[in-house]
Scaffold this motif. Structure first.
Motif, PDB file in Angstrom:
ATOM      1  N   PHE A  34       0.670  -1.327  -0.053  1.00 16.73           N
ATOM      2  CA  PHE A  34       0.119  -0.106  -0.005  1.00 16.73           C
ATOM      3  C   PHE A  34       0.889   1.282   0.072  1.00 16.73           C
ATOM      4  O   PHE A  34       0.517   2.181  -0.621  1.00 16.73           O
ATOM      5  CB  PHE A  34      -0.942  -0.035   1.093  1.00 16.73           C
ATOM      6  CG  PHE A  34      -1.952   1.126   1.147  1.00 16.73           C
ATOM      7  CD1 PHE A  34      -2.925   1.179   0.135  1.00 16.73           C
ATOM      8  CD2 PHE A  34      -1.901   2.132   1.809  1.00 16.73           C
ATOM      9  CE1 PHE A  34      -3.886   2.100   0.116  1.00 16.73           C
ATOM     10  CE2 PHE A  34      -2.735   3.195   1.989  1.00 16.73           C
ATOM     11  CZ  PHE A  34      -3.784   3.216   1.154  1.00 16.73           C
ATOM     12  N   ARG A  35       2.024   1.117   0.860  1.00 16.80           N
ATOM     13  CA  ARG A  35       2.808   2.299   0.778  1.00 16.80           C
ATOM     14  C   ARG A  35       3.612   2.648  -0.768  1.00 16.80           C
ATOM     15  O   ARG A  35       3.658   3.810  -1.006  1.00 16.80           O
ATOM     16  CB  ARG A  35       3.901   2.090   1.906  1.00 16.80           C
ATOM     17  CG  ARG A  35       4.760   3.365   1.977  1.00 16.80           C
ATOM     18  CD  ARG A  35       6.040   3.087   2.940  1.00 16.80           C
ATOM     19  NE  ARG A  35       5.959   2.466   3.938  1.00 16.80           N
ATOM     20  CZ  ARG A  35       6.554   1.468   4.749  1.00 16.80           C
ATOM     21  NH1 ARG A  35       7.686   1.293   4.000  1.00 16.80           N
ATOM     22  NH2 ARG A  35       6.060   0.795   5.609  1.00 16.80           N
ATOM     23  N   GLU A  36       3.897   1.433  -1.286  1.00 11.32           N
ATOM     24  CA  GLU A  36       4.372   1.506  -2.617  1.00 11.32           C
ATOM     25  C   GLU A  36       3.292   2.005  -3.807  1.00 11.32           C
ATOM     26  O   GLU A  36       3.645   2.953  -4.624  1.00 11.32           O
ATOM     27  CB  GLU A  36       4.772   0.147  -3.137  1.00 11.32           C
ATOM     28  CG  GLU A  36       6.317  -0.473  -2.638  1.00 11.32           C
ATOM     29  CD  GLU A  36       6.286  -1.797  -2.708  1.00 11.32           C
ATOM     30  OE1 GLU A  36       5.441  -2.347  -3.623  1.00 11.32           O
ATOM     31  OE2 GLU A  36       7.160  -2.353  -2.196  1.00 11.32           O
ATOM     32  N   ILE A  37       2.032   1.694  -3.109  1.00 11.39           N
ATOM     33  CA  ILE A  37       0.894   2.354  -4.303  1.00 11.39           C
ATOM     34  C   ILE A  37       0.937   3.905  -3.994  1.00 11.39           C
ATOM     35  O   ILE A  37       0.720   4.730  -5.046  1.00 11.39           O
ATOM     36  CB  ILE A  37      -0.336   1.763  -3.999  1.00 11.39           C
ATOM     37  CG1 ILE A  37      -0.303   0.483  -4.543  1.00 11.39           C
ATOM     38  CG2 ILE A  37      -1.601   2.712  -4.567  1.00 11.39           C
ATOM     39  CD1 ILE A  37      -1.589  -0.427  -4.019  1.00 11.39           C
ATOM     40  N   SER A  48       4.270   5.486  -5.694  1.00 12.79           N
ATOM     41  CA  SER A  48       4.245   5.312  -7.081  1.00 12.79           C
ATOM     42  C   SER A  48       3.084   6.268  -7.921  1.00 12.79           C
ATOM     43  O   SER A  48       3.239   6.402  -8.935  1.00 12.79           O
ATOM     44  CB  SER A  48       4.143   3.924  -7.625  1.00 12.79           C
ATOM     45  OG  SER A  48       2.876   3.687  -7.223  1.00 12.79           O
ATOM     46  N   LYS A  49       2.029   6.783  -7.027  1.00 13.85           N
ATOM     47  CA  LYS A  49       0.924   7.656  -7.629  1.00 13.85           C
ATOM     48  C   LYS A  49       0.470   6.632  -8.897  1.00 13.85           C
ATOM     49  O   LYS A  49      -0.107   7.056  -9.740  1.00 13.85           O
ATOM     50  CB  LYS A  49       1.444   8.859  -8.168  1.00 13.85           C
ATOM     51  CG  LYS A  49       2.215   9.781  -7.435  1.00 13.85           C
ATOM     52  CD  LYS A  49       1.155  10.394  -6.479  1.00 13.85           C
ATOM     53  CE  LYS A  49       1.985  11.406  -5.345  1.00 13.85           C
ATOM     54  NZ  LYS A  49       0.967  11.513  -4.407  1.00 13.85           N
ATOM     55  N   ASP A  50       0.255   5.401  -8.492  1.00 18.91           N
ATOM     56  CA  ASP A  50      -0.517   4.379  -9.697  1.00 18.91           C
ATOM     57  C   ASP A  50      -1.638   3.888  -9.128  1.00 18.91           C
ATOM     58  O   ASP A  50      -1.668   2.975  -8.363  1.00 18.91           O
ATOM     59  CB  ASP A  50       0.549   3.275  -9.955  1.00 18.91           C
ATOM     60  CG  ASP A  50      -0.090   2.325 -11.200  1.00 18.91           C
ATOM     61  OD1 ASP A  50      -0.968   2.995 -11.736  1.00 18.91           O
ATOM     62  OD2 ASP A  50       0.582   1.479 -11.349  1.00 18.91           O
ATOM     63  N   GLU A  51      -2.889   4.617  -9.280  1.00 17.59           N
ATOM     64  CA  GLU A  51      -4.198   4.149  -8.760  1.00 17.59           C
ATOM     65  C   GLU A  51      -4.589   2.906  -9.438  1.00 17.59           C
ATOM     66  O   GLU A  51      -5.513   2.548  -8.704  1.00 17.59           O
ATOM     67  CB  GLU A  51      -4.942   5.319  -9.002  1.00 17.59           C
ATOM     68  CG  GLU A  51      -5.376   5.619 -10.204  1.00 17.59           C
ATOM     69  CD  GLU A  51      -6.643   6.548 -10.647  1.00 17.59           C
ATOM     70  OE1 GLU A  51      -7.591   6.200 -10.413  1.00 17.59           O
ATOM     71  OE2 GLU A  51      -5.873   8.042 -10.688  1.00 17.59           O
ATOM     72  N   SER A  52      -3.964   2.504 -10.495  1.00 15.72           N
ATOM     73  CA  SER A  52      -4.695   1.135 -10.917  1.00 15.72           C
ATOM     74  C   SER A  52      -4.173  -0.052 -10.186  1.00 15.72           C
ATOM     75  O   SER A  52      -4.926  -0.883 -10.186  1.00 15.72           O
ATOM     76  CB  SER A  52      -4.058   0.946 -12.616  1.00 15.72           C
ATOM     77  OG  SER A  52      -2.652   1.013 -12.412  1.00 15.72           O
ATOM     78  N   ASN A 105      -8.120   9.914  -5.751  1.00 15.72           N
ATOM     79  CA  ASN A 105      -7.602  11.385  -5.777  1.00 15.72           C
ATOM     80  C   ASN A 105      -6.264  11.589  -5.048  1.00 15.72           C
ATOM     81  O   ASN A 105      -5.433  12.358  -5.217  1.00 15.72           O
ATOM     82  CB  ASN A 105      -8.717  12.341  -5.385  1.00 15.72           C
ATOM     83  CG  ASN A 105      -9.622  12.295  -6.663  1.00 15.72           C
ATOM     84  OD1 ASN A 105      -9.378  12.236  -7.599  1.00 15.72           O
ATOM     85  ND2 ASN A 105     -11.057  12.714  -6.081  1.00 15.72           N
ATOM     86  N   ALA A 106      -6.272  11.215  -3.838  1.00 19.31           N
ATOM     87  CA  ALA A 106      -5.101  11.142  -3.078  1.00 19.31           C
ATOM     88  C   ALA A 106      -3.930  10.670  -3.478  1.00 19.31           C
ATOM     89  O   ALA A 106      -2.811  11.205  -3.476  1.00 19.31           O
ATOM     90  CB  ALA A 106      -5.561  10.816  -1.612  1.00 19.31           C
ATOM     91  N   ILE A 107      -4.079   9.570  -4.210  1.00 22.64           N
ATOM     92  CA  ILE A 107      -2.863   8.910  -4.835  1.00 22.64           C
ATOM     93  C   ILE A 107      -2.589   9.611  -6.083  1.00 22.64           C
ATOM     94  O   ILE A 107      -1.391   9.658  -6.364  1.00 22.64           O
ATOM     95  CB  ILE A 107      -3.203   7.396  -5.186  1.00 22.64           C
ATOM     96  CG1 ILE A 107      -3.453   6.321  -4.073  1.00 22.64           C
ATOM     97  CG2 ILE A 107      -2.251   6.550  -5.962  1.00 22.64           C
ATOM     98  CD1 ILE A 107      -4.114   5.165  -4.110  1.00 22.64           C
TER      99      ILE A 107
END
Length: 146
Positions: free
Chosen positions: A62-65, A68-72, A105-107
């Motif tokens: 989850f921290r990596e998501i 990385s700003k990768d919401e997919s 949106n936060a990601i």
């Protein structure tokens, strides 16, 4: 668990201070070695406990998501974490699913309202401290000055 930590700390301190001069340095080295021992013990416990391994890997992914700003990747993470059947993670997943658009949106974006929330919190603390003691004008000045 606390008795284990206390007994471990006492045995470490006794073994270190038995042959070393008493003082701040020996206590410091005793605490450092005890923390290293605890870290090794916790790592060993995590490596042997599947429940904690799943929890640790889910939190790191989850921290990596977020980084990385990768919401997919969020949808895959949510479905994978549900399969672990960890109660605390399931509660977190339900709250994320309840507000999925805000999480995406936060990601996705760089913007945050954290600074504003901090200012509001500071004003509320000042207000609580000054409750019943001062006028509104003094409260306003104190909030502006801080």
């Amino acid at each position: 668990m606390l008795s284990f930590l206390r007994d471990s700390l006492l045995s470490f301190c006794f073994s270190y201070t038995k042959n070393i001069l008493y003082g701040v340095e020996s206590l410091f080295f005793c605490l450092i070695s005890f923390l290293a021992y605890l870290l090794d013990t916790v790592k060993e416990y995590i490596e042997t406990n599947e429940y904690l391994q799943n929890l640790y890997s889910a939190v790191n992914r989850f921290r990596e998501i977020l980084k990385s700003k990768d919401e997919s990747r969020l949808e895959n993470w949510l479905s994978e974490v549900k399969r672990y059947n960890i109660r605390e993670l399931n509660t977190f997943v339900r709250s994320v699913e309840r507000d999925i658009e805000a999480v995406k949106n936060a990601i996705r974006t760089e913007f945050s309202n954290g600074i504003i929330e901090g200012v509001i919190n500071k004003i509320k603390v000042i207000k609580r401290i000054m409750y019943g003691r001062c006028s509104f004008e003094l409260l306003r000045l104190k909030a502006i000055m801080s």
